[in-house]
Design an enzyme around this catalytic site. Sequence first.
Site, PDB file in Angstrom:
ATOM      1  N   HIS A  61       7.188   0.860  -5.849  1.00  0.00           N
ATOM      2  CA  HIS A  61       6.729   2.137  -6.285  1.00  0.00           C
ATOM      3  C   HIS A  61       7.364   2.421  -7.910  1.00  0.00           C
ATOM      4  O   HIS A  61       7.081   3.416  -8.351  1.00  0.00           O
ATOM      5  CB  HIS A  61       7.030   3.422  -5.311  1.00  0.00           C
ATOM      6  CG  HIS A  61       6.307   3.301  -4.028  1.00  0.00           C
ATOM      7  ND1 HIS A  61       5.128   3.150  -4.013  1.00  0.00           N
ATOM      8  CD2 HIS A  61       7.128   3.060  -3.014  1.00  0.00           C
ATOM      9  CE1 HIS A  61       4.751   3.071  -2.818  1.00  0.00           C
ATOM     10  NE2 HIS A  61       5.894   3.166  -2.038  1.00  0.00           N
ATOM     11  N   ASP A  85       3.034  -4.332   2.048  1.00  0.00           N
ATOM     12  CA  ASP A  85       3.800  -2.991   2.556  1.00  0.00           C
ATOM     13  C   ASP A  85       2.619  -2.099   3.066  1.00  0.00           C
ATOM     14  O   ASP A  85       1.465  -1.872   2.376  1.00  0.00           O
ATOM     15  CB  ASP A  85       4.498  -2.373   1.372  1.00  0.00           C
ATOM     16  CG  ASP A  85       5.433  -1.166   1.826  1.00  0.00           C
ATOM     17  OD1 ASP A  85       6.592  -1.660   2.134  1.00  0.00           O
ATOM     18  OD2 ASP A  85       5.077  -0.253   1.930  1.00  0.00           O
ATOM     19  N   HIS A  89       2.581   0.780   2.353  1.00  0.00           N
ATOM     20  CA  HIS A  89       2.179   1.906   1.118  1.00  0.00           C
ATOM     21  C   HIS A  89       1.746   1.001   0.107  1.00  0.00           C
ATOM     22  O   HIS A  89       2.146  -0.321  -0.371  1.00  0.00           O
ATOM     23  CB  HIS A  89       3.471   2.901   0.776  1.00  0.00           C
ATOM     24  CG  HIS A  89       4.096   3.451   2.049  1.00  0.00           C
ATOM     25  ND1 HIS A  89       4.906   2.904   2.811  1.00  0.00           N
ATOM     26  CD2 HIS A  89       3.890   4.969   2.175  1.00  0.00           C
ATOM     27  CE1 HIS A  89       5.210   3.875   3.788  1.00  0.00           C
ATOM     28  NE2 HIS A  89       4.802   5.047   3.432  1.00  0.00           N
ATOM     29  N   ASP A 100       6.320  -1.973   7.110  1.00  0.00           N
ATOM     30  CA  ASP A 100       6.034  -0.623   7.714  1.00  0.00           C
ATOM     31  C   ASP A 100       4.642  -0.576   8.213  1.00  0.00           C
ATOM     32  O   ASP A 100       4.163   0.777   8.799  1.00  0.00           O
ATOM     33  CB  ASP A 100       6.416   0.449   6.752  1.00  0.00           C
ATOM     34  CG  ASP A 100       6.087   0.275   5.390  1.00  0.00           C
ATOM     35  OD1 ASP A 100       5.331  -0.883   5.204  1.00  0.00           O
ATOM     36  OD2 ASP A 100       6.355   1.020   4.459  1.00  0.00           O
TER      37      ASP A 100
END
Length: 438
Positions: A112, A151, A153, A240
């Site tokens: 990120h 991931d 996200h 995740d």
Amino acid sequence: MLRAINKTGLVFFPAFDWAISPTHPEREERLLYTQDQVFEEGILDIEGIIEYKPDLVTKKDVQRVHFCVPDLWAVMTESHFISAGGAKTIAMAVMDKNVERGFALVRPPGHHANRVVHGARGFCNVNIEAIMIEYIRQAYGVKRVAIVDTDCHHGDGTQDIYWHDPDTLFISIHQDGRTLYPGSGFLSELGGPNAVGTTINIPLPPNTSEEGILHAVREVVMPILDEFQPEIVVNSAGQDNHYSDPITNMNFSARGYAELTTLLKPDIAVLEGGYAIEGALPYVNAGIILAMAGMDYSHLREPDYDPVKVRQSAEVTRWVHKTCDKVLENWHQRQHLAEMYRGDYQLMNRDRNIYYDTDNIHEHQQETIRVCDDCGGAFKIDSAAQGMKHILAVHIPRNTCETCRKQGYQWYDSADAARYDKVCLQDRAGDVMAEKTT
């Protein structure tokens, strides 16, 4: 004695001295349980699986990728130098052909973190995959790289760093941004004017299971990789998507992750997110290691795994297939889309408002890029954050043409220093990083 078919390197770095808080999901226990599982299962006793100790990245390694505000030392901690260094260590082992594949099980994570860094976003300060990739480009002459971010996200920071790079294919498979942080990663996000099509987002609906995720890998990711022909494939191996993860809404399993790794055949995997510390990570990481090593993982199973309970619905399946079809359509039409996007512009601008959720910072960026047929294009970013420093950041790409190189230096040399706290330059062609302050 068990033997790995593919010689595989591992690096572990739990970062005992770094956590956002003692009870935060991003803490050292994320890797301690995995280490215990690896030791208990005797994975490190398998011939051909080799553990390496992480080295540090250098200041210059970080500055090839990031403009750190107010400076590098305000952004980096010792743990970040080692976490990025663990990825670099594994990359060097792969590039030196000491191993065929490598997995950096390190934290803090990084996907990120944008090119400009005023603070932490999504638990990330700096982008460890990008630091690793730009190091091996500089040291080994690698040009074409594919990053597949699995991931849950969206890997918005990695997307930002490679938005204008036609030699980097960035693919993110993630939970739809309308339902999960960071709220991005939509089909329309295709890359900048000189790199349209090399950013590929595959947003999947909540409750997608391994059926849907593996469909996206088989039917979309692998054909695109085959056509792009990267010299190296990097997997941002977030975990995740697991059905037990406490902060996401997907239904992937440990064996699904192993199958994904078998399909993808990444040269290097780097751990990202994953917060089911006991119920998922030890099993998922063991599966990824076995898959990278080319070993049998059919026995791998979480104690509470119920395939019926986590099976995706027919509606989810339809949505996944529709999304995948649109991604492939965009890929095949990328040249036409680029022509529409670029028009007759010589310079193109992009305004962005970026929120640093971990540090509660609001940043505004004004970006200008030179539209170019010959290289990735020089660009500049005017970046200001409330209560932080105001900077001008100039980037000249590795494969720069002479016109873009001159444009980048003109922006840097002519910048009104009185307007900014700092003016920074990344000349990737000359591997020169410079700055001037008021």
